[in-house]
Design an enzyme around this catalytic site. Sequence first.
Site, PDB file in Angstrom:
ATOM      1  N   HIS A   1     -18.054  19.509 -10.400  1.00  0.00           N
ATOM      2  CA  HIS A   1     -17.456  18.565  -9.462  1.00  0.00           C
ATOM      3  C   HIS A   1     -18.322  17.317  -9.424  1.00  0.00           C
ATOM      4  CE1 HIS A   1     -16.015  16.547  -6.019  1.00  0.00           C
ATOM      5  NE2 HIS A   1     -16.918  17.005  -5.170  1.00  0.00           N
TER       6      HIS A   1
ATOM      7  N   ASN B   1     -16.495  10.075  -6.423  1.00  0.00           N
ATOM      8  CA  ASN B   1     -16.077  11.430  -6.051  1.00  0.00           C
ATOM      9  C   ASN B   1     -14.569  11.420  -5.816  1.00  0.00           C
ATOM     10  OD1 ASN B   1     -15.446  13.816  -4.704  1.00  0.00           O
ATOM     11  ND2 ASN B   1     -17.258  13.792  -3.410  1.00  0.00           N
TER      12      ASN B   1
ATOM     13  N   CYS C   1     -12.580  20.051  -2.753  1.00  0.00           N
ATOM     14  CA  CYS C   1     -13.060  19.654  -4.082  1.00  0.00           C
ATOM     15  C   CYS C   1     -13.076  20.807  -5.078  1.00  0.00           C
ATOM     16  CB  CYS C   1     -14.451  19.053  -3.963  1.00  0.00           C
ATOM     17  SG  CYS C   1     -14.563  17.690  -2.798  1.00  0.00           S
TER      18      CYS C   1
END
Length: 313
Positions: A238, A269, A112
């Site tokens: 993020h 996500n 990520c």
Amino acid sequence: MPGTRIAALGHHQPARVLTNDDLAGMVDTSDAWIRRRTGIATRRIADEESVADLATAAAAKALAASGLAPADIGMVTVATCSAIDRCPSTAAQVAAALGIPAAVAYDLNNGCAGFCTALASADHAVRAGAARHALVVGAEKMSDVTDWTDRSTCVLLGDGAGAAVVSAAGSAHIGPVVWGSDPTRAQAVRLMGDWHPRFAQEGQTVFRWVTTELAPLAREACERAGVALADLAGVVTHQANLRIIEAVVQQLGLPEDVVIARDVVESGNTSAASVPLALSKVVERRDLPSGGPVLLLSFGGGLSYAGQVVVCP
């Protein structure tokens, strides 16, 4: 060395929307449970589109917005951890699809944290004169690596891509990167196994690490860029979990007028795609004042992290 700037941004998401109620028909969960624990309401799921397709669509928008020709691009980097193709790289496929003739093209897997890591790498390459213009993409098809029977993780993940064109500039509009990893927690977020791995994470480990370590890293990125926290125009972290985003923002004590990206609510996500996807959206909506500094922060598998202050187009 000369500075760099983000010349243009672009993003792309699949058409299909997967709601919390849809997931409640697949696993033992509910809309209320998902919202309370993650803040997520919907996510996008790619059906026929591959990671390369998602990346190409976002990259094409960024390239068009930059006004550059494909031949002007000297570097293509795709940050991804979900691409199935090993060779040719996703970046090479993007370059071919866009008619970019001779750029160095490679994929970067830092989970990520991938996009911010790739953005820093492009910044360094352009500053060093290895390329004048670079195309940086974060693209993920997390639905390919989702365990749809695990309610603790399947509610989190979505698909999408975001892209940025990085160009040489007379002054620095991309600040120094703060990056690294905590390998003692390398297993906290992972994609491991055979050629069809599944996403897994230790949620409490990640939450404790982020809510302890991320705010100091944010302050360090601002210090290196010579920007006070109070002078930030926006923060794009993020998009892992709305609870995490809110906790970090609270720790930083930011003014109320600072724009905080909360794309996780509608996109879930999207791993390495989450920062450029959210950034492109807030810029497209003109939520940010022109020329205002924006703090980018990412973290993920490894436990890796990367962040920098940028000025958006």
